[in-house]
Scaffold this motif. Structure first.
Motif, short mmCIF file in Angstrom:
data_model
loop_
_atom_site.label_atom_id
_atom_site.label_comp_id
_atom_site.label_asym_id
_atom_site.label_seq_id
_atom_site.Cartn_x
_atom_site.Cartn_y
_atom_site.Cartn_z
N GLY A 60 8.97 -6.63 1.35
CA GLY A 60 7.84 -5.97 1.94
C GLY A 60 6.91 -5.59 0.96
O GLY A 60 7.09 -5.42 -0.50
N ASP A 61 5.69 -5.22 1.42
CA ASP A 61 4.55 -4.93 0.73
C ASP A 61 4.51 -5.80 -0.35
O ASP A 61 4.45 -5.35 -1.65
N LEU A 88 8.97 -6.92 5.81
CA LEU A 88 8.65 -5.94 6.65
C LEU A 88 7.02 -5.43 6.49
O LEU A 88 6.95 -4.39 6.83
N GLY A 89 6.38 -6.32 6.16
CA GLY A 89 5.02 -6.16 6.52
C GLY A 89 4.11 -5.78 5.18
O GLY A 89 4.68 -5.49 3.97
N ASP A 90 2.76 -6.08 5.34
CA ASP A 90 1.59 -5.73 4.24
C ASP A 90 1.93 -6.86 3.34
O ASP A 90 2.24 -6.90 2.13
N ILE A 91 1.67 -8.16 3.65
CA ILE A 91 1.46 -9.45 2.81
C ILE A 91 0.11 -9.55 2.11
O ILE A 91 -0.19 -10.35 1.30
N THR A 92 -0.93 -8.54 2.75
CA THR A 92 -2.37 -8.77 2.31
C THR A 92 -2.65 -7.37 1.90
O THR A 92 -2.12 -6.44 2.69
N ASN A 93 -3.93 -7.05 1.14
CA ASN A 93 -4.50 -5.86 0.99
C ASN A 93 -5.53 -5.70 1.72
O ASN A 93 -6.04 -4.68 2.55
N PHE A 94 -6.27 -6.82 2.03
CA PHE A 94 -7.59 -6.60 3.09
C PHE A 94 -7.49 -7.37 4.42
O PHE A 94 -8.48 -7.13 5.11
N GLY A 95 -6.43 -7.80 4.70
CA GLY A 95 -6.46 -8.57 5.98
C GLY A 95 -7.23 -9.98 5.96
O GLY A 95 -7.90 -10.26 7.12
N ILE A 96 -7.84 -10.43 4.93
CA ILE A 96 -8.74 -11.68 4.85
C ILE A 96 -7.63 -12.99 4.96
O ILE A 96 -6.55 -12.90 4.32
N GLN A 97 -8.13 -13.96 5.35
CA GLN A 97 -7.69 -15.31 5.48
C GLN A 97 -7.30 -15.74 4.18
O GLN A 97 -6.01 -16.30 4.11
N GLU A 98 -7.91 -15.71 3.07
CA GLU A 98 -7.73 -16.18 1.83
C GLU A 98 -6.44 -15.60 1.34
O GLU A 98 -5.72 -16.33 0.44
N GLU A 99 -6.13 -14.16 1.49
CA GLU A 99 -4.83 -13.76 1.17
C GLU A 99 -3.94 -13.95 1.92
O GLU A 99 -2.81 -14.20 0.99
N TYR A 100 -3.94 -14.38 3.08
CA TYR A 100 -2.83 -14.71 3.89
C TYR A 100 -2.23 -16.29 3.34
O TYR A 100 -1.29 -16.55 3.29
N LEU A 101 -3.42 -16.79 2.89
CA LEU A 101 -3.28 -18.47 2.35
C LEU A 101 -2.59 -18.27 1.18
O LEU A 101 -1.58 -18.97 0.88
N CYS A 236 22.91 1.58 9.14
CA CYS A 236 21.93 1.37 7.81
C CYS A 236 20.69 1.67 7.93
O CYS A 236 20.04 0.61 8.91
N PHE A 237 19.86 2.71 7.67
CA PHE A 237 18.48 2.88 7.77
C PHE A 237 17.84 3.19 6.72
O PHE A 237 17.83 3.93 5.78
N LEU A 238 17.19 2.14 6.34
CA LEU A 238 16.59 1.97 4.97
C LEU A 238 15.05 1.65 4.87
O LEU A 238 14.52 0.98 5.77
N GLN A 239 14.55 2.09 3.84
CA GLN A 239 12.92 1.97 3.42
C GLN A 239 12.96 1.04 2.13
O GLN A 239 13.52 1.32 1.18
N ASN A 240 12.11 0.01 2.44
CA ASN A 240 12.29 -1.10 1.31
C ASN A 240 11.01 -0.47 0.31
O ASN A 240 9.86 -0.15 0.80
N ALA A 241 11.25 -0.81 -0.84
CA ALA A 241 10.28 -0.96 -1.83
C ALA A 241 9.33 -2.20 -1.86
O ALA A 241 9.35 -2.86 -1.12
N CYS A 242 8.42 -1.93 -2.77
CA CYS A 242 7.10 -3.08 -2.69
C CYS A 242 7.77 -4.02 -3.91
O CYS A 242 8.38 -3.97 -4.51
#
Lengths: 265, 208
Positions: A60-61, A88-101, A236-242
């Motif tokens: 994640g992150d 688990l989410g936050d694959i981009t910083n700015f939600g822009i197309q180039e980051e997704y790619l 198992c209730f866990l929070q993932n690191a980045c």
């Protein structure tokens, strides 16, 4: 000198074919985007037979951490027994197309099937439009063998805390309407996080606590590992690191018994 | 980059251009607001297609363009128009023949603004202060490019020359993304744009 001035544009012309055109930084340019990646990976997953032992990896992150994510992908590919990897989410910083790619270019090298949940950053500006086309709905659910996976959008802050997210009616229905022996619940912002909608926290926790099949709950967002399992016995209730902390979670679920390992790479 | 930086850059740029407009226009314009040139451009992160009017200063070493871009709504824009202010520097011009000339190096920056529900300059109130350090309405771009020009010999045309230009550009968010890792390089963050520029008869002639 004059010859150079003719050669230079022609040379640059050659290079330009490697560069894309961009209508705007926030564009949703579908011809440049892969489509329905979560759906495609689900199809891949469901072609495998689910065994009694489920082996998952949570990442994640990965936002902006391109080198670390590349190393993480390399390390995950050395794990021989992974059934599924869940981002688990936050694959981009700015939600822009180039980051997704850019991020997809790295994540697509994973050998095991990957499912990506939307984080708050991924929904910024036109991010939700991109996510919806590239991955699929922000909340979704599926079964695999005796496992029921529920991925729920908990990024209430991006909806102005208007009560629509998380969709508690949908979530309750998914938790109740299953013959599965084990439920795996994934989200980006966890209920113990201060960015979780405070008006919905208690309801959320009381709803999920009603279901004894709940075997794993996982969230990310905070960029550091935390174990909330003591607050939820038999889960198992866990929070993932980045990605930048250079660790991910590997979880093994045998019967109703869950163990986890914080894998460092 | 937060909105304040862009406001400062915009104000400084406009002051600079205003000064240039008053003191560095080389030709005796009957109306100094008549544009010197016009562009039509494809892509460039200022729309799918854009039109501009522009002014030239200091023997055409500096250009300002006011650009209106159009982007179809399907690309994610409820309001399909956007506005861009561009500054170009053209340090070198070479004559290749009587009618052909080249400007092998152009560079500069531009500031682009969009409007819509999903865009904002100030963080909406549901966020704690500083939750996101950037805003998404205004983007700052830098570019480097080249132009190939041709004198228009037909006196009936309203322009004395036409130039084909190409530019490589990137923006503040891409530059930030590339800074802390080795994975993203120039090739990943640069985009390409191209178009035509028409220099009106009132403007400074690019070559003699």
């Amino acid at each position: 000198m004059k010859r150079l001035s003719i050669v230079t544009p022609i040379f640059l012309l050659g290079w330009l074919t490697a560069c894309d055109f961009e209508y705007h930084v926030n564009e949703v340019h579908k011809s440049m985007l892969p489509a329905n990646l979560n759906g495609n990976n689900l199809l891949r997953l469901q072609q495998q037979k689910a065994s009694d032992t489920l082996t998952l990896a949570f990442i994640g992150d990965t936002q902006g951490f391109y080198d670390d994510t590349r190393d993480m992908v390399g390390h995950l590919n050395t794990q021989p027994d992974l059934d599924l990897i869940i981002h688990l989410g936050d694959i981009t910083n700015f939600g822009i197309q180039e980051e997704y790619l850019w991020m997809n270019d790295i994540l697509s090298k994973l050998k095991a099937p990957l499912l990506v949940i939307a984080g708050n950053h991924d929904l910024l500006a036109n991010g939700e439009l991109i996510y919806d086309y590239m991955y699929g709905p922000t909340s979704f659910t599926f079964s695999w063998g005796k496992n029921r996976f529920i991925m729920v959008n908990t990024n209430s802050i991006e909806y102005g805390f208007d009560g629509s997210v998380p969709d508690m009616e949908w979530l309750t229905d998914q938790l109740a309407d299953t013959l599965a022996q084990r439920i795996i619940l994934c989200m980006h912002i966890g209920p113990y996080d201060e960015d979780f909608d405070p008006a919905m926290r208690d309801t959320f926790l009381s709803v999920i606590n009603q279901f004894p099949q709940l075997a794993i709950v996982a969230n990310a967002h905070r960029h550091y590992f935390q174990d909330f399992s003591s607050l939820h016995p038999n889960t198992c209730f866990l929070q993932n690191a980045c990605a930048n902390t250079r660790e991910y979670l590997k979880i093994t679920l045998t019967g109703q018994h869950c163990t986890y390992e914080r894998v460092v790479f | 980059m937060n909105a304040l930086y862009f406001k400062y850059i915009l104000i400084i740029t406009l002051c600079f251009d205003f000064n240039a407009h008053l003191f560095s226009r080389d030709h005796a314009s009957f109306n100094s607001l008549v544009p010197d040139h016009s562009r039509v451009q494809y892509a460039g992160s200022m729309g799918m297609v854009s039109l501009s009017i522009g002014y030239q200063y200091w023997q055409h070493r500096l250009e300002m363009d006011l650009i209106l871009g159009y982007i179809p709504k399907q690309y994610g824009f409820d309001i399909p128009f956007m506005f861009t202010l561009k500054q170009s520097i053209i340090p070198i011009k070479w004559k290749l023949s009587n009618a052909i000339y080249v400007q092998p190096l152009t560079f500069g920056f531009y500031i682009n603004r969009v409007h819509g529900n999903r865009f904002y300059m100030q963080l909406p109130s549901q966020y704690p202060d500083g939750y996101y350090w950037w805003q998404n309405e205004v983007r700052f771009h830098v570019f480097i490019g080249f132009r190939l020009g041709k004198l228009e010999l037909n006196q009936a045309m309203p322009f004395h020359s036409v130039e084909w230009f190409g530019e490589f550009h990137t923006n503040d968010l891409y530059i930030c993304s590339s800074l802390n890792n080795s994975r993203l390089g120039l090739k990943d963050i640069m985009k390409f744009t191209t178009g035509l520029k028409f220099n009106f008869r009132s403007a400074y002639k690019p070559i003699h």
